[in-house]
Structures are given as structure tokens and as C-alpha cells.
Design a protein around this motif. Structure first.
Motif, PDB file in Angstrom:
ATOM      1  N   ILE A  74      47.534   7.895  36.193  1.00  0.00           N
ATOM      2  CA  ILE A  74      46.018   7.630  35.784  1.00  0.00           C
ATOM      3  C   ILE A  74      46.413   6.184  35.027  1.00  0.00           C
ATOM      4  O   ILE A  74      47.508   5.872  34.535  1.00  0.00           O
ATOM      5  N   THR A  75      45.036   5.628  34.766  1.00  0.00           N
ATOM      6  CA  THR A  75      45.284   4.414  34.229  1.00  0.00           C
ATOM      7  C   THR A  75      43.839   4.298  33.431  1.00  0.00           C
ATOM      8  O   THR A  75      42.728   4.816  34.026  1.00  0.00           O
ATOM      9  N   ARG A  76      44.119   4.110  32.234  1.00  0.00           N
ATOM     10  CA  ARG A  76      43.182   4.139  31.291  1.00  0.00           C
ATOM     11  C   ARG A  76      43.325   2.679  30.118  1.00  0.00           C
ATOM     12  O   ARG A  76      44.289   2.070  30.027  1.00  0.00           O
ATOM     13  N   GLU A  77      42.210   2.510  29.905  1.00  0.00           N
ATOM     14  CA  GLU A  77      42.317   1.244  28.692  1.00  0.00           C
ATOM     15  C   GLU A  77      42.552   1.990  27.444  1.00  0.00           C
ATOM     16  O   GLU A  77      42.087   3.026  26.829  1.00  0.00           O
ATOM     17  N   VAL A  78      43.558   1.234  26.796  1.00  0.00           N
ATOM     18  CA  VAL A  78      43.910   1.799  25.356  1.00  0.00           C
ATOM     19  C   VAL A  78      43.785   0.522  24.351  1.00  0.00           C
ATOM     20  O   VAL A  78      44.366  -0.641  24.746  1.00  0.00           O
ATOM     21  N   THR A  79      43.197   0.737  23.195  1.00  0.00           N
ATOM     22  CA  THR A  79      43.129  -0.141  22.059  1.00  0.00           C
ATOM     23  C   THR A  79      44.447   0.156  21.239  1.00  0.00           C
ATOM     24  O   THR A  79      44.542   1.159  20.758  1.00  0.00           O
ATOM     25  N   PHE A  80      45.346  -0.798  21.152  1.00  0.00           N
ATOM     26  CA  PHE A  80      46.525  -0.993  20.291  1.00  0.00           C
ATOM     27  C   PHE A  80      46.049  -1.682  18.839  1.00  0.00           C
ATOM     28  O   PHE A  80      45.619  -2.799  19.253  1.00  0.00           O
ATOM     29  N   LEU A  81      46.899  -1.301  17.849  1.00  0.00           N
ATOM     30  CA  LEU A  81      46.809  -2.074  16.799  1.00  0.00           C
ATOM     31  C   LEU A  81      48.257  -2.955  16.858  1.00  0.00           C
ATOM     32  O   LEU A  81      49.206  -2.077  17.142  1.00  0.00           O
ATOM     33  N   VAL A  82      48.188  -4.017  16.591  1.00  0.00           N
ATOM     34  CA  VAL A  82      49.171  -4.921  16.609  1.00  0.00           C
ATOM     35  C   VAL A  82      49.841  -5.223  15.435  1.00  0.00           C
ATOM     36  O   VAL A  82      49.107  -5.703  14.568  1.00  0.00           O
ATOM     37  N   VAL A  83      51.008  -4.599  14.980  1.00  0.00           N
ATOM     38  CA  VAL A  83      51.555  -4.849  13.787  1.00  0.00           C
ATOM     39  C   VAL A  83      52.947  -5.651  13.702  1.00  0.00           C
ATOM     40  O   VAL A  83      53.660  -5.660  14.845  1.00  0.00           O
ATOM     41  N   ASP A  84      53.434  -6.376  12.740  1.00  0.00           N
ATOM     42  CA  ASP A  84      54.377  -7.154  12.456  1.00  0.00           C
ATOM     43  C   ASP A  84      55.430  -6.367  11.701  1.00  0.00           C
ATOM     44  O   ASP A  84      55.396  -6.872  10.463  1.00  0.00           O
ATOM     45  N   CYS A  85      56.094  -5.586  12.072  1.00  0.00           N
ATOM     46  CA  CYS A  85      57.209  -5.101  11.293  1.00  0.00           C
ATOM     47  C   CYS A  85      58.319  -4.665  12.267  1.00  0.00           C
ATOM     48  O   CYS A  85      58.178  -4.548  13.292  1.00  0.00           O
ATOM     49  N   SER A  86      59.329  -4.349  11.695  1.00  0.00           N
ATOM     50  CA  SER A  86      60.469  -4.239  12.530  1.00  0.00           C
ATOM     51  C   SER A  86      60.871  -2.804  13.017  1.00  0.00           C
ATOM     52  O   SER A  86      60.119  -1.811  12.179  1.00  0.00           O
ATOM     53  N   SER A  87      60.779  -2.458  14.269  1.00  0.00           N
ATOM     54  CA  SER A  87      60.968  -1.144  14.852  1.00  0.00           C
ATOM     55  C   SER A  87      61.890  -1.371  16.076  1.00  0.00           C
ATOM     56  O   SER A  87      62.035  -2.641  16.647  1.00  0.00           O
ATOM     57  N   ALA A  88      62.704  -0.482  16.318  1.00  0.00           N
ATOM     58  CA  ALA A  88      63.333  -0.506  17.704  1.00  0.00           C
ATOM     59  C   ALA A  88      62.268  -0.001  18.949  1.00  0.00           C
ATOM     60  O   ALA A  88      63.050  -0.332  20.002  1.00  0.00           O
ATOM     61  N   TYR A  89      61.266   0.286  18.629  1.00  0.00           N
ATOM     62  CA  TYR A  89      60.335   0.724  19.784  1.00  0.00           C
ATOM     63  C   TYR A  89      59.614  -0.601  20.073  1.00  0.00           C
ATOM     64  O   TYR A  89      59.249  -1.492  19.070  1.00  0.00           O
ATOM     65  N   ASN A  90      58.818  -0.657  21.388  1.00  0.00           N
ATOM     66  CA  ASN A  90      57.922  -1.675  21.505  1.00  0.00           C
ATOM     67  C   ASN A  90      56.371  -1.295  21.424  1.00  0.00           C
ATOM     68  O   ASN A  90      55.572  -2.245  20.906  1.00  0.00           O
ATOM     69  N   ALA A  91      56.373   0.085  21.324  1.00  0.00           N
ATOM     70  CA  ALA A  91      54.924   0.724  21.234  1.00  0.00           C
ATOM     71  C   ALA A  91      55.042   1.943  20.815  1.00  0.00           C
ATOM     72  O   ALA A  91      55.912   2.687  20.999  1.00  0.00           O
ATOM     73  N   ILE A  92      53.916   2.618  20.156  1.00  0.00           N
ATOM     74  CA  ILE A  92      53.928   4.112  19.684  1.00  0.00           C
ATOM     75  C   ILE A  92      52.479   4.522  20.541  1.00  0.00           C
ATOM     76  O   ILE A  92      51.297   4.015  20.332  1.00  0.00           O
ATOM     77  N   LEU A  93      52.646   5.534  21.249  1.00  0.00           N
ATOM     78  CA  LEU A  93      51.467   6.320  21.944  1.00  0.00           C
ATOM     79  C   LEU A  93      51.106   7.305  20.989  1.00  0.00           C
ATOM     80  O   LEU A  93      51.673   8.139  20.654  1.00  0.00           O
ATOM     81  N   ARG A  94      49.663   7.396  20.819  1.00  0.00           N
ATOM     82  CA  ARG A  94      49.266   8.370  19.858  1.00  0.00           C
ATOM     83  C   ARG A  94      48.761   9.765  20.423  1.00  0.00           C
ATOM     84  O   ARG A  94      48.387   9.652  21.695  1.00  0.00           O
ATOM     85  N   ARG A  95      48.217  10.560  19.645  1.00  0.00           N
ATOM     86  CA  ARG A  95      47.778  11.837  20.107  1.00  0.00           C
ATOM     87  C   ARG A  95      46.357  11.744  20.638  1.00  0.00           C
ATOM     88  O   ARG A  95      46.226  12.487  21.559  1.00  0.00           O
ATOM     89  N   PRO A  96      45.310  11.019  20.057  1.00  0.00           N
ATOM     90  CA  PRO A  96      44.149  11.073  20.653  1.00  0.00           C
ATOM     91  C   PRO A  96      44.085  10.520  22.219  1.00  0.00           C
ATOM     92  O   PRO A  96      43.408  10.888  23.006  1.00  0.00           O
ATOM     93  N   THR A  97      45.232   9.375  22.447  1.00  0.00           N
ATOM     94  CA  THR A  97      45.492   8.986  23.889  1.00  0.00           C
ATOM     95  C   THR A  97      45.969   9.881  24.790  1.00  0.00           C
ATOM     96  O   THR A  97      45.405  10.215  25.992  1.00  0.00           O
ATOM     97  N   LEU A  98      46.897  10.718  24.236  1.00  0.00           N
ATOM     98  CA  LEU A  98      47.179  11.804  25.065  1.00  0.00           C
ATOM     99  C   LEU A  98      46.225  12.971  25.486  1.00  0.00           C
ATOM    100  O   LEU A  98      45.942  13.422  26.501  1.00  0.00           O
TER     101      LEU A  98
END
Length: 191
Positions: A114-138
């Protein structure tokens, strides 16, 4: 390395697949190392990039793209939409996003993807992850997740698509987070 794949013929839709039954079995968990309490980390295509270390967080209400990943995608800062959103982290820390951006995201393997448009909030803080996928997107994918199986399943026009977690990436992220905490503790002690 494959940079482009072009379809030479169409893949027929499977009739009667509109409401498939989605379930998990022990076969789905066979390739994992058990027992585990690993976080759920996947790889997705976001924009034109294959992005690894994406945390699936059923408790999160916001899709997050961390600034270092945003920079590596070579997206101009002017494409960010200003936002008044305020994020609350662990311990009550407040994080102000740099902005929001809508990107195309593809999950699964062709043709069960599936391909969907997703709106991400870009945050500048340290994390080992590149992104977080949220419950409403799922939920918008009509996805079923299983942390035991480290798997997401979702309906597509061509059957049930799957997205599997990566235990190696989870452990790499865990080690990276520990190293970040050590650096933060050292900085606090010096203050």
C-alpha cells in the motif's frame, strides 16, 4: 543494486479480496528469536528513500520524522509547513517540531503493498530511530499488528500485505540509545 523496476504487464486483482480475514499463526513467528520483548522496528519506503529503523508505536498519536533522517533525504527546509504542535516526551520534556511535511510512504512487497500520503512532524532531538509510525496511520491502513510476531498485516487489492520487524535493527537501536543516554548523563554531571 536496482534503482528502478518497471512493470511490463499488469497484475490481476484477486476477486473477493475486499475484506480478507487477517490473522497470525506460529508460522509467522518461526523466523524470530524467542523469547523476546523487542520493540517493533521496520523498514519502509518514505519519499524516494528506503528508510530503516522506523519504530512502530501503537501508543503514539503522531508520525515523527527525526531531523537527521530529514536532512539525509535532502528535502529543503522551505517545504516544511509551520505547526503549533507541542510534543510531550518521557519525563514531561517538551519538544517543538521544526514543522510538518507530507510524504508518500509505501509498505509491503509488490504487489501486496500500500502507498499512502503521511504527514510527519519533523523534530530535532536525539533518537536511534529515523521515524516513528503512529496508531492513526496504522488504522488508516486497516492494519493488524502483533508485537509477538513482530509483524503488521494489512489488506490490499492483491491480498494481505505484510511488514516484518527486524530484530537485528531493534538491538542496534537499543545499543545506540544506551550510548546516547551515557552521553547525556555525562553532560549533566559536568553541569
Amino acid at each position: 543494486m536496482v534503482h528502478s523496476v518497471q512493470l511490463t504487464r499488469s497484475v490481476p486483482k484477486i476477486p473477493g479480496i475486499n475484506n480478507p480475514i487477517i490473522g497470525f499463526s506460529e508460522d509467522d513467528a518461526r523466523r524470530l528469536h524467542h523469547p523476546h520483548d523487542d520493540a517493533f522496528v521496520v523498514s519502509l519506503q518514505i519519499g524516494d528513500y528506503n528508510m530503516h529503523r522506523v519504530l512502530v508505536d501503537n501508543g503514539s498519536s503522531t508520525d515523527i520524522l527525526y531531523y537527521p533522517a530529514f536532512q539525509q533525504m535532502r528535502i529543503d527546509m522551505e517545504q516544511l509547513t509551520p505547526t503549533n504542535a507541542l510534543l510531550m516526551g518521557f519525563g514531561g520534556t517538551k519538544v517543538f517540531p521544526l514543522g510538518a511535511i507530507t510524504l508518500s510512504m509505501t509498505a509491503g512487497d509488490y504487489p501486496q503493498q500500500i502507498t499512502r500520503e503521511v504527514t510527519f512532524l519533523v523534530v530535532d532531538c536525539s533518537s536511534a530511530y529515523n521515524a516513528i509510525l503512529r496508531r492513526p496511520t496504522l488504522n488508516s491502513w486497516k492494519a493488524a499488528t502483533s508485537t509477538y510476531h513482530l509483524m503488521i498485516k494489512f489488506p490490499t487489492d492483491y491480498g494481505v500485505g505484510e511488514l516484518r520487524g527486524n530484530q537485528v535493527a531493534v538491538r542496534e537501536c537499543y545499543i545506540a540509545m544506551l550510548e546516547m543516554e551515557d552521553q547525556q548523563q555525562t553532560m549533566c554531571i559536568r553541569e
